[in-house]
Design an enzyme around this catalytic site. Structure first.
Site, PDB file in Angstrom:
ATOM      1  N   LYS A   1       0.824  -1.221   0.000  1.00  0.00           N
ATOM      2  CA  LYS A   1       0.000   0.000   0.000  1.00  0.00           C
ATOM      3  C   LYS A   1       0.857   1.270   0.000  1.00  0.00           C
ATOM      4  CE  LYS A   1      -4.089  -2.073   2.094  1.00  0.00           C
ATOM      5  NZ  LYS A   1      -5.119  -2.002   3.123  1.00  0.00           N
TER       6      LYS A   1
ATOM      7  N   GLY B   1      -1.448   1.842  13.533  1.00  0.00           N
ATOM      8  CA  GLY B   1      -0.773   1.452  12.293  1.00  0.00           C
ATOM      9  C   GLY B   1      -1.531   1.970  11.083  1.00  0.00           C
TER      10      GLY B   1
ATOM     11  N   THR C   1       2.187   1.154  21.921  1.00  0.00           N
ATOM     12  CA  THR C   1       3.327   2.082  21.935  1.00  0.00           C
ATOM     13  C   THR C   1       2.756   3.496  21.845  1.00  0.00           C
ATOM     14  OG1 THR C   1       4.501   0.411  20.652  1.00  0.00           O
ATOM     15  CG2 THR C   1       5.558   2.567  20.848  1.00  0.00           C
TER      16      THR C   1
ATOM     17  N   MET D   1     -11.503  -4.934  13.159  1.00  0.00           N
ATOM     18  CA  MET D   1     -11.243  -4.900  11.717  1.00  0.00           C
ATOM     19  C   MET D   1     -10.847  -6.266  11.170  1.00  0.00           C
ATOM     20  SD  MET D   1      -9.351  -1.463  10.724  1.00  0.00           S
ATOM     21  CE  MET D   1      -9.886   0.139  11.202  1.00  0.00           C
TER      22      MET D   1
HETATM   23  P1  NDP Z   1       0.078  -2.365  11.233  1.00  0.00           P
HETATM   24  O1  NDP Z   1       1.139  -3.418  11.267  1.00  0.00           O
HETATM   25  O2  NDP Z   1       0.303  -1.132  10.467  1.00  0.00           O
HETATM   26  O3  NDP Z   1      -0.249  -1.908  12.753  1.00  0.00           O
HETATM   27  C1  NDP Z   1      -0.385  -2.865  13.739  1.00  0.00           C
HETATM   28  C2  NDP Z   1      -0.976  -2.235  15.009  1.00  0.00           C
HETATM   29  O4  NDP Z   1      -1.305  -3.315  15.888  1.00  0.00           O
HETATM   30  C3  NDP Z   1      -0.052  -1.297  15.763  1.00  0.00           C
HETATM   31  O5  NDP Z   1      -0.809  -0.301  16.373  1.00  0.00           O
HETATM   32  C4  NDP Z   1       0.559  -2.244  16.810  1.00  0.00           C
HETATM   33  O6  NDP Z   1       0.975  -1.599  18.005  1.00  0.00           O
HETATM   34  C5  NDP Z   1      -0.622  -3.115  17.138  1.00  0.00           C
HETATM   35  N1  NDP Z   1      -0.243  -4.424  17.649  1.00  0.00           N
HETATM   36  C6  NDP Z   1       0.320  -5.449  16.954  1.00  0.00           C
HETATM   37  N2  NDP Z   1       0.540  -6.494  17.772  1.00  0.00           N
HETATM   38  C7  NDP Z   1       0.105  -6.120  19.007  1.00  0.00           C
HETATM   39  C8  NDP Z   1       0.072  -6.770  20.270  1.00  0.00           C
HETATM   40  N3  NDP Z   1       0.534  -8.021  20.426  1.00  0.00           N
HETATM   41  N4  NDP Z   1      -0.436  -6.086  21.327  1.00  0.00           N
HETATM   42  C9  NDP Z   1      -0.918  -4.840  21.168  1.00  0.00           C
HETATM   43  N5  NDP Z   1      -0.911  -4.152  19.992  1.00  0.00           N
HETATM   44  C10 NDP Z   1      -0.393  -4.801  18.922  1.00  0.00           C
HETATM   45  O7  NDP Z   1      -1.239  -3.135  10.754  1.00  0.00           O
HETATM   46  P2  NDP Z   1      -2.483  -2.501   9.985  1.00  0.00           P
HETATM   47  O8  NDP Z   1      -2.834  -1.233  10.688  1.00  0.00           O
HETATM   48  O9  NDP Z   1      -2.222  -2.464   8.531  1.00  0.00           O
HETATM   49  O10 NDP Z   1      -3.633  -3.610  10.190  1.00  0.00           O
HETATM   50  C11 NDP Z   1      -4.273  -3.759  11.452  1.00  0.00           C
HETATM   51  C12 NDP Z   1      -5.399  -4.782  11.308  1.00  0.00           C
HETATM   52  O11 NDP Z   1      -6.460  -4.256  10.506  1.00  0.00           O
HETATM   53  C13 NDP Z   1      -4.965  -6.085  10.656  1.00  0.00           C
HETATM   54  O12 NDP Z   1      -5.498  -7.136  11.421  1.00  0.00           O
HETATM   55  C14 NDP Z   1      -5.617  -6.051   9.281  1.00  0.00           C
HETATM   56  O13 NDP Z   1      -5.942  -7.341   8.832  1.00  0.00           O
HETATM   57  C15 NDP Z   1      -6.881  -5.243   9.583  1.00  0.00           C
HETATM   58  N6  NDP Z   1      -7.434  -4.576   8.389  1.00  0.00           N
HETATM   59  C16 NDP Z   1      -8.696  -4.942   7.975  1.00  0.00           C
HETATM   60  C17 NDP Z   1      -9.260  -4.364   6.851  1.00  0.00           C
HETATM   61  C18 NDP Z   1     -10.641  -4.798   6.415  1.00  0.00           C
HETATM   62  O14 NDP Z   1     -11.058  -4.466   5.288  1.00  0.00           O
HETATM   63  N7  NDP Z   1     -11.384  -5.492   7.257  1.00  0.00           N
HETATM   64  C19 NDP Z   1      -8.554  -3.325   6.064  1.00  0.00           C
HETATM   65  C20 NDP Z   1      -7.247  -2.974   6.609  1.00  0.00           C
HETATM   66  C21 NDP Z   1      -6.718  -3.618   7.719  1.00  0.00           C
HETATM   67  P3  NDP Z   1       2.475  -0.991  18.153  1.00  0.00           P
HETATM   68  O15 NDP Z   1       2.438   0.334  17.450  1.00  0.00           O
HETATM   69  O16 NDP Z   1       2.666  -0.888  19.613  1.00  0.00           O
HETATM   70  O17 NDP Z   1       3.400  -1.971  17.489  1.00  0.00           O
END
Ligand code: NDP
Length: 288
Positions: free
Chosen positions: A68, A143, A167, A232
């Site tokens: 993306k 994210g 974070t 999501m």
């Molecule tokens: P990113 O990798 O960009 O962000 C991940 C986020 O999740 C960060 O805020 C991270 O926190 C947090 N995170 C990850 N692991 C943990 C954990 N163990 N404990 C707490 N927080 C955690 O991912 P995306 O934003 O791209 O995607 C997020 C979700 O949204 C995914 O599951 C994706 O499948 C879903 N999605 C669904 C869509 C739909 O059409 N239904 C469209 C787009 C996304 P930190 O900053 O602390 O690392």
């Protein structure tokens, strides 16, 4: 004549996009080919795949993980970006900018990027009948997915927004970056906190983290409550939704968001409006 579309990702075999778009095409009575397109994870390969597709007569491409950002960079320097793509910093929908083509630019210089993820969420929440106007909303996660839904939620008229993340610095950095990028967001103060410190009663809490992929659970405070909880993620049991369902909240996973963002991509490409509720019902019957 068959119109051609692709979804580019890595991995991509799991993508439900071909099935979803075929349902849309059947609904409006057009013939489409929609293929999953695997691509090596580097900019040169991504650019080559996109250019080959559009040079071959392709109409539109969806872009998913991990491309993306690359699609954003590609459109930024070529055919331009929609406001939602600019603010999201990511592109999930590619098409050709007809104005630039008519002005004589080559296809490679006319790639236009949009982002329909956030509006797909809004459309699904609206279909669920969950009111957004004036709503107190919390998003957990900072994210790409969280980034893409903040502007559409504010444009949908929500009252208060809190952004919580494991974070903390990523949440505050995201808010300051988006406030600088969008006057609409700048005029709407956003609270930030860590996920564990998120407390109070919200109309809607959205889980925009990828924690569901890991099997871990979010550290949710006892003093955190909501009327509606949205995750999501989709396609598996989600502890986040189970947590709030056990406390009386209405819940939904993100499959409807997936269909909603796909419908908006399809509309951008074909100019045809999709009856998303009807398409969702057809897809449910197909998987039953
Ligand atoms: P990113 O990798 O960009 O962000 C991940 C986020 O999740 C960060 O805020 C991270 O926190 C947090 N995170 C990850 N692991 C943990 C954990 N163990 N404990 C707490 N927080 C955690 O991912 P995306 O934003 O791209 O995607 C997020 C979700 O949204 C995914 O599951 C994706 O499948 C879903 N999605 C669904 C869509 C739909 O059409 N239904 C469209 C787009 C996304 P930190 O900053 O602390 O690392």
């Amino acid at each position: 004549m068959t119109q051609h579309f692709i979804v580019i990702g890595n991995p991509i075999a799991h993508s439900k996009s071909p099935q979803i778009h075929q349902v849309f095409a059947a609904q409006i009575g057009i013939d489409i080919g929609y293929q999953r397109q695997y691509c090596p994870d580097d900019t040169a390969s991504f650019t080559a795949v996109v250019e080959a597709f559009f040079h071959g007569g392709g109409i539109g491409a969806n872009v998913t993980v991990p491309f993306k950002q690359m699609a954003y960079d590609c459109s930024l320097t070529r055919g331009g970006l929609s406001e939602h793509a600019k603010v999201a910093g990511a592109v999930n929908t590619l098409l050709l900018n007809k104005d630039l083509l008519e002005a004589g630019l080559p296809i490679a210089e006319a790639l236009y990027g949009d982002n329909t993820d956030g509006q797909g969420l809004i459309n699904h929440i609206t279909r669920l009948g969950w009111p957004l106007n004036g709503a107190r909303v919390a998003i957990i996660g900072a994210g790409g997915a969280a980034r893409g839904v903040i502007l559409p939620l504010i444009q949908a008229g929500i009252g208060q927004l809190t952004l919580a993340n494991r974070t903390m610095s990523k949440a505050t950095d995201l808010v300051s970056e988006l406030s600088n990028a969008s006057p609409t967001i700048n005029q709407h103060p956003i609270n930030t906190c860590t996920t564990a410190d998120l407390t109070g009663h919200f109309d809607l809490i959205v889980n925009a983290t990828s924690i569901g992929l890991s099997g871990d659970t979010l550290p949710l405070a006892d003093e955190l409550a909501c009327h509606s909880a949205y995750d999501m993620m989709y396609g598996r049991a989600l502890p986040f939704l189970q947590h709030f369902a056990a406390r009386g909240a209405q819940t939904s996973d993100g499959y409807g968001m997936l269909i909603g963002q796909a419908a908006l991509s399809f509309e951008r490409w074909t100019g045809q409006v999709i009856d998303v509720a009807q398409a969702a019902a057809t897809l449910k019957n197909q998987s039953a």
